[in-house]
Structures are given as structure tokens and as C-alpha cells.
Design a protein around this motif. Structure first.
Motif, short mmCIF file in Angstrom:
data_model
loop_
_atom_site.label_atom_id
_atom_site.label_comp_id
_atom_site.label_asym_id
_atom_site.label_seq_id
_atom_site.Cartn_x
_atom_site.Cartn_y
_atom_site.Cartn_z
N PRO A 1 0.50 -1.42 0.16
CA PRO A 1 -0.04 -0.16 0.17
C PRO A 1 0.97 1.07 0.00
O PRO A 1 0.33 2.22 -0.37
CB PRO A 1 -0.89 0.24 1.22
CG PRO A 1 -0.14 -1.25 1.71
CD PRO A 1 0.66 -2.17 1.37
N ALA A 2 1.58 1.41 0.68
CA ALA A 2 2.59 2.67 0.82
C ALA A 2 4.12 2.25 0.62
O ALA A 2 4.53 0.87 1.00
CB ALA A 2 2.35 2.72 1.48
N PRO A 3 5.06 2.82 -0.43
CA PRO A 3 6.84 2.53 0.02
C PRO A 3 7.43 1.99 1.02
O PRO A 3 6.82 2.80 2.02
CB PRO A 3 7.99 3.48 -0.39
CG PRO A 3 6.64 4.24 -1.95
CD PRO A 3 5.31 3.75 -0.45
N ARG A 4 7.84 1.07 1.36
CA ARG A 4 8.65 1.14 2.86
C ARG A 4 10.29 0.53 2.52
O ARG A 4 10.41 -0.16 1.74
CB ARG A 4 7.94 -0.70 3.65
CG ARG A 4 7.99 -0.93 4.69
CD ARG A 4 7.18 -2.08 5.18
NE ARG A 4 6.84 -2.10 6.43
CZ ARG A 4 7.38 -2.45 7.29
NH1 ARG A 4 8.54 -3.02 6.71
NH2 ARG A 4 7.06 -1.98 9.05
N VAL A 5 11.02 1.31 4.23
CA VAL A 5 12.51 0.86 4.03
C VAL A 5 12.38 0.02 4.69
O VAL A 5 12.20 -1.10 5.47
CB VAL A 5 13.00 1.65 3.85
CG1 VAL A 5 14.80 1.63 5.17
CG2 VAL A 5 12.64 3.24 4.07
N VAL A 6 13.05 -1.37 3.89
CA VAL A 6 13.53 -2.36 3.81
C VAL A 6 14.84 -2.36 4.11
O VAL A 6 15.53 -2.88 3.47
CB VAL A 6 12.95 -4.02 3.34
CG1 VAL A 6 13.40 -5.02 3.54
CG2 VAL A 6 11.26 -3.56 3.31
N GLY B 1 4.40 -5.35 10.44
CA GLY B 1 4.86 -5.62 9.03
C GLY B 1 4.11 -5.87 8.09
O GLY B 1 3.60 -7.51 8.83
N PRO B 2 4.31 -6.13 7.20
CA PRO B 2 3.82 -7.57 5.73
C PRO B 2 4.02 -8.73 6.42
O PRO B 2 5.28 -9.01 6.50
CB PRO B 2 4.01 -6.91 4.43
CG PRO B 2 5.09 -6.03 4.81
CD PRO B 2 5.70 -5.61 5.85
N PHE C 1 9.73 -12.47 6.79
CA PHE C 1 9.02 -10.80 7.45
C PHE C 1 9.72 -9.53 7.10
O PHE C 1 11.10 -9.94 7.66
CB PHE C 1 8.59 -10.75 8.85
CG PHE C 1 8.03 -11.86 9.29
CD1 PHE C 1 6.88 -11.47 9.95
CD2 PHE C 1 8.73 -13.18 9.64
CE1 PHE C 1 6.01 -12.46 10.13
CE2 PHE C 1 7.34 -14.33 9.95
CZ PHE C 1 5.92 -13.06 11.18
N PRO C 2 9.32 -8.99 5.79
CA PRO C 2 10.12 -7.98 5.42
C PRO C 2 10.42 -7.03 6.56
O PRO C 2 9.99 -6.49 7.60
CB PRO C 2 9.62 -7.03 4.01
CG PRO C 2 8.82 -8.23 3.59
CD PRO C 2 8.59 -8.81 5.30
N ALA C 3 11.56 -6.13 6.78
CA ALA C 3 11.51 -5.48 8.16
C ALA C 3 12.61 -4.26 8.02
O ALA C 3 13.51 -4.62 7.21
CB ALA C 3 11.95 -6.43 10.21
N GLY C 4 12.05 -2.94 8.64
CA GLY C 4 12.66 -1.87 8.30
C GLY C 4 13.92 -1.94 9.04
O GLY C 4 14.51 -2.61 10.44
N PRO C 5 14.82 -0.56 9.16
CA PRO C 5 15.89 -0.54 10.30
C PRO C 5 15.55 -1.14 11.70
O PRO C 5 15.11 -0.11 12.94
CB PRO C 5 17.14 0.56 10.14
CG PRO C 5 16.22 1.18 8.34
CD PRO C 5 15.19 0.45 8.74
#
Length: 244
Positions: free
Chosen positions: A148-153, A176-177, A229-233
Motif C-alpha cells: 500500500p505504501a513505500p517501505r524501507v526494508v 509489518g507485511p 517478514f520484511p523489516a526496516g532498520p
């Protein structure tokens, strides 16, 4: 003409027609003058139909995996993704997965106006294994999902998760997705407000970030799946339980 979305719900194949575990998704039923019926059938390893015959014959289109088909009096033939089988009217035959691989096919047949059903006979006996020639390379797109929106992974966790028979995760959301694929067994899956579906080996699913998952419940055979599970910093993927 009308277009409809392929249903995600499937039902267990009737025990009187199938040996082993198989699931059926109805894609098209007779409507108006048309007597065409189309089903998608997913066979777990070792599952196969009984000997049977159709009044007007049948066409099988293998969409995934490897299996067998055999007519009465002939040898069992190996079938794999992309193969098409035409079964003659009244021809005794069976079809299903090999002992070590799953197999999915479309089953297409014309039904008689009077509703005469297929005729069932005895279960299939021992099948002489066929030599499976390895395919050098196959690539199958099983899921392409827009977020649905850009995500930093900056990292991805992959977990193998097993739920015992009859157990579930309970209503929950994720921070997260989540992208998953069923390895063994089956589970009832439902995003809040959407219809339930039964996930079986080879099926994939997507749980959007912060979206309420109403059900993820293992059936009587339990379920094992891979979850990505893609995850950000600095982010740790989490399942957040909710009240029922």
C-alpha cells in the motif's frame, strides 16, 4: 459474458472418491444451456482417485506438480505441469499424485442433462513408480503483491512455523507485511471482513501490515508454513494478539 474472481475457498475431496488428502475448488458450474463443470483439484503426495468413469469423458490440465494417470488395461503414465489428458467417454481410469510429490490439475467435463454422475469402482492398488526425469529449470510466479505504501526494508526474517492440529494464532495483527507459503497440512485463513479460505500445500498468502487477521487455524492435519517478514532498520517483526 461475466467475469468473476477465482475463489480461494476449497473443500476436502469426498472420501468415497479419493484415497488420501485432496482439496477441490469449484471454478465453473453448469449454467443455462452449458453443461460444463470445471474444478481445480490439489492432491497431496500419495493421494489419488478411485477407479472411475465419466459418461461424457473428461479433460485434465496439470497446472502444478507431478502425478499419474492410468486407463484400465494400460500402464500408469507420468503427468507433469503443462500436460493435458483427454479421457474418453465411459473409459475406466484414475489419476492423482505420485507417492513423493503433490499434483494440481484442472478437471473439465460436460455433465448429462439428467444429472447422471460419474461411476466409482475400487481403490487403486500398488502403482509401479515411473522414472521422473528432472527438469533443468522451472520458474513459477506464485504471488506478486503490491504494497500500500513505500517501505524501507533492510533485512528479512524467514521463519518456519508449525501449528498443531486444531490450534490457531488467534485474532492478531503484524507490525509489518507477512508473506507465507504452506509446506504441509492445511489451515483456515481469514482476513477480517473477508471470506474464509482453506490453505493447503503450495498455497501462498499475504497479511498486510496492521490488518486484523481473524483466523489462522490449523485443521486436523496441523500445518507447517514458511513466513517471510520484511523489516526496516531496528525493527523486529511481531505478532500482536487481539481480543476475539
Amino acid at each position: 459474458m461475466h467475469v468473476h474472481h477465482v475463489p480461494s475457498a476449497s473443500t476436502a475431496a469426498p472420501a468415497e472418491a479419493i484415497t488420501g488428502s485432496a482439496w477441490v475448488t469449484s471454478l465453473a458450474v453448469p449454467e443455462g444451456p452449458s453443461r460444463t463443470q470445471v474444478d481445480r483439484v490439489q492432491f497431496a503426495p500419495g493421494a489419488r482417485t478411485r477407479w472411475h468413469r465419466h459418461p461424457l469423458g473428461q479433460v485434465l490440465v496439470v497446472t502444478e506438480g507431478t502425478g499419474y494417470v492410468q486407463r484400465r488395461g494400460g500402464p500408469a503414465q507420468l503427468i507433469r505441469t503443462g500436460d493435458t489428458v483427454r479421457v474418453a467417454a465411459g473409459e475406466w481410469h484414475w489419476h492423482g499424485a505420485t507417492d513423493t510429490t503433490s499434483m494440481t490439475h484442472l478437471a473439465i467435463e460436460e455433465l448429462l442433462d439428467d444429472g447422471t454422475p460419474s461411476e466409482l469402482a475400487e481403490p487403486v492398488g500398488t502403482v509401479e513408480p515411473a522414472v521422473v526425469t528432472a527438469t533443468p529449470l522451472t520458474r513459477t510466479l506464485v504471488l506478486e503483491q503490491d504494497l500500500p505504501a513505500p517501505r524501507v526494508v533492510d533485512h528479512v526474517q524467514i521463519r518456519r512455523i508449525t501449528l498443531a492440529p486444531g490450534h490457531g494464532t488467534g485474532p492478531h495483527v503484524h507490525n509489518g507485511p507477512v508473506f507465507g507459503s504452506i509446506e504441509t497440512g492445511s489451515a483456515v485463513y481469514q482476513i477480517d471482513g473477508e471470506p474464509e479460505s482453506v490453505l493447503t500445500p503450495g498455497d501462498v498468502f499475504y497479511e498486510p501490515e496492521a490488518t486484523r487477521i481473524a483466523r489462522f487455524d490449523a485443521q486436523e492435519d496441523g500445518v507447517t508454513f514458511l513466513a517471510h517478514f520484511p523489516a526496516g532498520p531496528g525493527e523486529t517483526p511481531e505478532l500482536i494478539p487481539l481480543e476475539s
